[in-house]
Design an enzyme around this catalytic site. Structure first.
Site, PDB file in Angstrom:
ATOM      1  N   ASP A   1     -42.533 -30.248  -2.288  1.00 45.26           N
ATOM      2  CA  ASP A   1     -42.525 -30.827  -0.939  1.00 45.26           C
ATOM      3  C   ASP A   1     -41.180 -30.531  -0.276  1.00 45.26           C
ATOM      4  O   ASP A   1     -40.198 -30.254  -0.959  1.00 45.26           O
ATOM      5  CB  ASP A   1     -42.742 -32.335  -1.067  1.00 45.26           C
ATOM      6  CG  ASP A   1     -43.106 -32.958   0.259  1.00 45.26           C
ATOM      7  OD1 ASP A   1     -43.358 -32.201   1.213  1.00 45.26           O
ATOM      8  OD2 ASP A   1     -43.139 -34.199   0.337  1.00 45.26           O
ATOM      9  N   GLU A   2     -41.111 -30.625   1.016  1.00 48.11           N
ATOM     10  CA  GLU A   2     -39.859 -30.378   1.753  1.00 48.11           C
ATOM     11  C   GLU A   2     -39.204 -29.079   1.310  1.00 48.11           C
ATOM     12  O   GLU A   2     -37.998 -29.019   1.079  1.00 48.11           O
ATOM     13  CB  GLU A   2     -38.867 -31.545   1.539  1.00 48.11           C
ATOM     14  CG  GLU A   2     -39.409 -32.919   1.845  1.00 48.11           C
ATOM     15  CD  GLU A   2     -39.512 -33.191   3.332  1.00 48.11           C
ATOM     16  OE1 GLU A   2     -39.356 -32.225   4.133  1.00 48.11           O
ATOM     17  OE2 GLU A   2     -39.758 -34.341   3.706  1.00 48.11           O
TER      18      GLU A   2
ATOM     19  N   GLN B   1     -37.693 -28.242  10.322  1.00 45.58           N
ATOM     20  CA  GLN B   1     -37.077 -29.482   9.857  1.00 45.58           C
ATOM     21  C   GLN B   1     -36.048 -29.242   8.765  1.00 45.58           C
ATOM     22  O   GLN B   1     -35.721 -30.135   7.984  1.00 45.58           O
ATOM     23  CB  GLN B   1     -38.152 -30.443   9.350  1.00 45.58           C
ATOM     24  CG  GLN B   1     -39.070 -30.922  10.449  1.00 45.58           C
ATOM     25  CD  GLN B   1     -40.017 -31.995   9.976  1.00 45.58           C
ATOM     26  OE1 GLN B   1     -39.596 -33.072   9.575  1.00 45.58           O
ATOM     27  NE2 GLN B   1     -41.305 -31.711  10.015  1.00 45.58           N
TER      28      GLN B   1
ATOM     29  N   LYS C   1     -49.050 -33.629   5.807  1.00 41.64           N
ATOM     30  CA  LYS C   1     -48.811 -32.799   4.623  1.00 41.64           C
ATOM     31  C   LYS C   1     -48.872 -33.621   3.342  1.00 41.64           C
ATOM     32  O   LYS C   1     -49.340 -33.127   2.314  1.00 41.64           O
ATOM     33  CB  LYS C   1     -47.478 -32.073   4.738  1.00 41.64           C
ATOM     34  CG  LYS C   1     -46.317 -32.969   4.497  1.00 41.64           C
ATOM     35  CD  LYS C   1     -45.001 -32.307   4.694  1.00 41.64           C
ATOM     36  CE  LYS C   1     -44.005 -33.382   4.962  1.00 41.64           C
ATOM     37  NZ  LYS C   1     -42.967 -33.537   4.004  1.00 41.64           N
ATOM     38  N   THR C   2     -48.451 -34.858   3.403  1.00 38.81           N
ATOM     39  CA  THR C   2     -48.532 -35.673   2.193  1.00 38.81           C
ATOM     40  C   THR C   2     -49.992 -35.898   1.809  1.00 38.81           C
ATOM     41  O   THR C   2     -50.344 -35.876   0.632  1.00 38.81           O
ATOM     42  CB  THR C   2     -47.822 -37.020   2.393  1.00 38.81           C
ATOM     43  OG1 THR C   2     -46.544 -36.777   2.961  1.00 38.81           O
ATOM     44  CG2 THR C   2     -47.650 -37.729   1.078  1.00 38.81           C
TER      45      THR C   2
ATOM     46  N   ARG D   1     -40.143 -38.410  14.886  1.00 37.80           N
ATOM     47  CA  ARG D   1     -40.332 -39.637  14.108  1.00 37.80           C
ATOM     48  C   ARG D   1     -41.133 -40.660  14.897  1.00 37.80           C
ATOM     49  O   ARG D   1     -41.663 -41.619  14.348  1.00 37.80           O
ATOM     50  CB  ARG D   1     -38.987 -40.294  13.727  1.00 37.80           C
ATOM     51  CG  ARG D   1     -38.074 -39.514  12.801  1.00 37.80           C
ATOM     52  CD  ARG D   1     -38.759 -38.971  11.621  1.00 37.80           C
ATOM     53  NE  ARG D   1     -39.153 -37.578  11.842  1.00 37.80           N
ATOM     54  CZ  ARG D   1     -40.041 -36.921  11.094  1.00 37.80           C
ATOM     55  NH1 ARG D   1     -40.618 -37.536  10.094  1.00 37.80           N
ATOM     56  NH2 ARG D   1     -40.371 -35.672  11.358  1.00 37.80           N
TER      57      ARG D   1
END
Length: 755
Positions: free
Chosen positions: A219-220, A250, A32-33, A607
DNA sequence: CGCGAGGATATTTTT
DNA sequence: TATCCTCGCG
């Protein structure tokens, strides 16, 4: 071939969709980044959007910095015009210009959690609130929730109706707000709230920012709260080019007010929204991904999606259960050591993730014992350490005389013989005369009943006034040093004579380097290095921000802190019911609570890039009592064939049927978790090692100097040793310095050199 | 006013 | 267990 050809179809779609509301559901590790940065590049280079018109909001400063770097690399020209910022930083920046329009000075102070607590104590005292019944913490969190839901004091009081407790809290809320404004201070929630307030009441200001931010990316997004939602809603209302990226799986910050509905309901709020799902994972092996999918599948209320990957199966997930937490930590540390020795990776390729900060200690101890370089992220924030807060309080007082909290914090630090009675008198006077606390100090003689205190107060006020004048001509670093010198703060730390003092002084030194670094950074960016800006930057840093990229450490951190990061090898430790999911969430009969924990587990698993190790202990000390925990329900949700577990006498792989492989063989698993009062103190075999860490300098053995010798001190210069007293572990050395006068200090950390 | 002793309290996560 | 806070004494 353009840079956009490296994207997959879905990613490309997301990058090219620049107009109108867009929701990108980006699973863990789905790039996504990359999408966000490419989207910025695309806007600038292909759509000729002025970088100045783009706003990208992230959650942490670290994420903001990363995004900034990546955009810089991608875009050949003009990228620095893009505003990349966290919510809080953005609001501060706006409010520094316009806070005066909503009843604050533009140089308002930012209160952190500690400050809030101190203030709340005051409020409770003033309102005669019984803090046995209403805990400060609880009051603060209630108020914070109200603020996060945009509930004003009046609204809150109205809704309270006849409910006694609610009404009381309403009163506290009101007084708390009044105090904040009187102190010209905002807490974290206020930064956002005031910004919304500003936009709602000042149409021209809102219009200015709407014009400015024609393209907004968040973002997030799953971690935004209602205020943040309102903020971006207002900002994007005019041009409607709002792109939010997130993953409902998340969402792990509900306790902090995050509203998962923001992401779940996005499509109904923005009816014409485009929705794009990114489901291809580029990070993890399929074993790891399948485990994550299997766990998160147990949650209701989530957007349907299934992550998949092209990466190979990879290693099985390793599972280990230990008798106690020492063995667990031992294993992890040895395992990392072994891997590094075999050249399977660097220390920094390994991360140990745990649920609570308290768990870090044991791993720290083991790392020290095994001589592994490690870094703990989180725990006590650097900026919330006492010594740092003291120094900052001086700077705050110099910067904003209305910040009563700061003034009161330092008025008697170091000790100046100003006691509680005097302080209270001043306080009362200040309230009666509607002056700020500090203002009263400047004419202390008018305060009745403080007797000889007047001189001391006046001396303190003079000192601060002097600093204020100095601050006009000195650099920040010079000012800070001057403050330390003239207040004798360092000496007062030394005088405490505690072992801790050494690390406290180191921390103060580190703060000084941060001041210096800040000034340099400002110079590079051609910005003035003002005190206000420094203090604001310092107020908004998170622990994770300090994680340096290119140093080789084993990383120790909480699952929360790990969000957004990735590591080749992840250790998920303490996987026990009662610890993770935590006891609180199991007993709270709200299934959503466990779901949030499950999302946290999902974050943890995802992760890992190549290898995942899951561990737990049967017995563990928590708060001085031994707890017996059974295996975490989350581990049981992972299909047995994905796990490789080595436990005495049972091979986990041969249990068939999709049921937990850890059926009934292990002790303490089938019953419920229970705990037992400790009978005997558990001897911690590693206490020794902790101390080794603290005493880098040997305490025993002769000193290299004696009475009469000339020695050099880093800060005080050269002087003559007049006395050496052996005080238990250390020597107390008295030195008469040529320029700095006579000082007493401890040999172990004065680092005196014979000359 | 400062200091020390002893008791209460906490632990889920933090911008 | 570790820290924080309150209280009472000098």
């Amino acid at each position: 071939m353009s840079i956009y050809d490296t994207l997959n179809e879905k990613q490309k779609e997301a990058v090219l969709c620049t107009e109108g509301p867009l929701l990108i559901l980006a699973g863990a590790g789905s790039g996504k980044t990359r999408v966000l940065t490419h989207r910025v590049a695309y806007l600038i280079e292909e759509k000729n959007v002025n970088p100045w018109n783009i706003l990208a909001i992230t959650f942490t400063n670290k994420a903001a910095g990363e995004m900034r770097d990546r955009v810089d690399r991608l875009v050949s020209f003009g990228a620095e015009g893009v505003w990349v910022s966290t919510f809080h930083a953005m609001c501060v920046r706006i409010l520094r210009r316009y806070a005066h329009l909503i009843g604050y000075d533009n140089n308002f102070t930012i209160y952190d959690t500690d400050d809030q607590k101190t203030l709340m104590k005051d409020v409770c005292k003033r309102l005669n609130v019984d803090t046995k019944m209403f805990k400060e913490r609880m009051l603060l969190s209630e108020i914070s929730h109200a603020k996060n839901e945009l509930v004003s004091v009046n609204q809150y009081k109205q809704e309270a109706g006849g409910n006694f407790a609610q009404r009381k809290i309403g009163e506290v809320y009101e007084e708390y707000e009044r105090e904040l404004i009187a102190n010209n201070a905002m807490d974290f929630d206020d930064l956002l709230l005031c910004c919304v307030d500003l936009f709602q009441t000042q149409p021209d200001v809102l219009d200015y920012y709407q014009e400015r931010f024609r393209y907004i990316m968040v973002d997030e997004y799953q971690d935004t709260n209602s205020v943040q939602f309102e903020l971006i809603r207002l900002l994007s209302m005019k041009y409607r080019n709002l792109c939010v990226v997130g993953d409902d799986d998340q969402s792990i910050y509900k306790f902090r007010g995050a509203n998962i509905r923001n992401i779940l309901d996005f499509e109904s709020v923005f009816e014409d929204a485009t929705v794009i799902k990114l489901e291809q994972n580029y990070r993890s092996t399929s074993h790891i991904l399948n485990a994550a999918n299997a766990v998160i599948r147990n949650n209701k209320g989530r957007k349907d999606k299934t992550l998949w990957t092209d990466n190979g199966e990879g290693d099985a997930i390793e599972f280990r259960q230990f008798d106690n937490a020492y063995d667990e930590a031992d294993f992890v540390v040895e395992d990392i050591k072994r891997a590094v020795r075999r050249g399977e990776g660097a220390y920094s390729d390994h991360a140990v993730l745990y649920r609570t900060n308290a768990q870090s200690r044991m791993f720290e101890e083991k790392c020290i014992a095994a001589n592994l370089p490690y870094k703990v992220v989180g725990g006590v924030n650097f900026y919330s350490r006492r010594e740092i807060k003291d120094v900052l309080a001086y700077l705050k007082t110099i910067d904003n005389g209305k910040d009563d909290l700061a003034v009161r914090r330092i008025i008697n630090v170091p000790k100046r013989g100003i006691g509680a009675t005097t302080i209270n008198r001043v306080q009362e006077y200040a309230i009666d005369h509607e002056e700020s606390f500090y203002q009263v100090l400047t004419h202390a003689k008018d305060v009745p009943g403080i007797g000889r205190g007047v001189t001391k107060l006046a001396a303190f006020a003079d000192l601060i006034e002097e600093f204020k004048h100095l601050s006009e001509n000195l650099s920040l670093l010079e000012l800070a040093k001057r403050v330390l010198d003239e207040t004798g703060y360092i000496e007062s730390l030394q005088a405490e004579g505690l072992e801790e003092a050494e690390s406290r002084i180191e921390n103060v030194d580190e703060l000084l380097s941060k001041v210096a670094a800040f000034e340099e950074a400002c110079e590079d960016n051609d910005e003035p290095a003002t005190l206000s800006r420094f203090l604001e930057e310092v107020a908004l840093v998170a622990d994770i921000d300090s994680l340096e990229e290119n140093s080789d450490y084993v990383i120790l951190m909480t699952l929360h802190a790990a969000k957004g990061l990735e590591f080749p090898h992840v250790y998920l430790v303490g996987m026990e019911d009662g610890l993770f999911p935590s006891y609180m969430t199991i007993t709270a009969d709200d299934p959503e609570e466990v779901e949030e924990e499950r999302r946290l587990c999902y974050v943890g698993i995802t992760r890992a890039k190549e290898k995942l190790t899951i561990t737990c202990a049967r017995r563990r000390m928590v708060r001085g009592e031994t707890q017996f925990n059974k295996l975490s329900r989350f581990v049981k949700e992972i299909p047995g064939e994905l796990l490789r577990g080595l436990r005495p006498s049972v091979s986990v792989n041969n249990t068939a049927g999709g049921i937990s492989p850890f059926g009934s063989t292990a002790p303490f698993e089938s019953g419920s978790s229970f705990s037992q009062k400790k009978r005997k103190p558990y001897a911690n075999p590693y206490v020794q090692n902790r101390q080794t860490k603290q005493f880098g300098t040997p305490k025993t053995g002769g000193l290299s100097y004696q009475v009469g010798d000339r020695v050099r001190h880093v800060k005080f210069g050269v002087g003559t040793v007049t006395q050496i007293v052996s005080g238990g572990r250390d020597y107390e050395v008295t030195v008469n310095f040529d320029t700095a006068g006579t000082k007493k200090m401890f040999a172990a950390f004065a680092k005196l050199e014979k000359v």
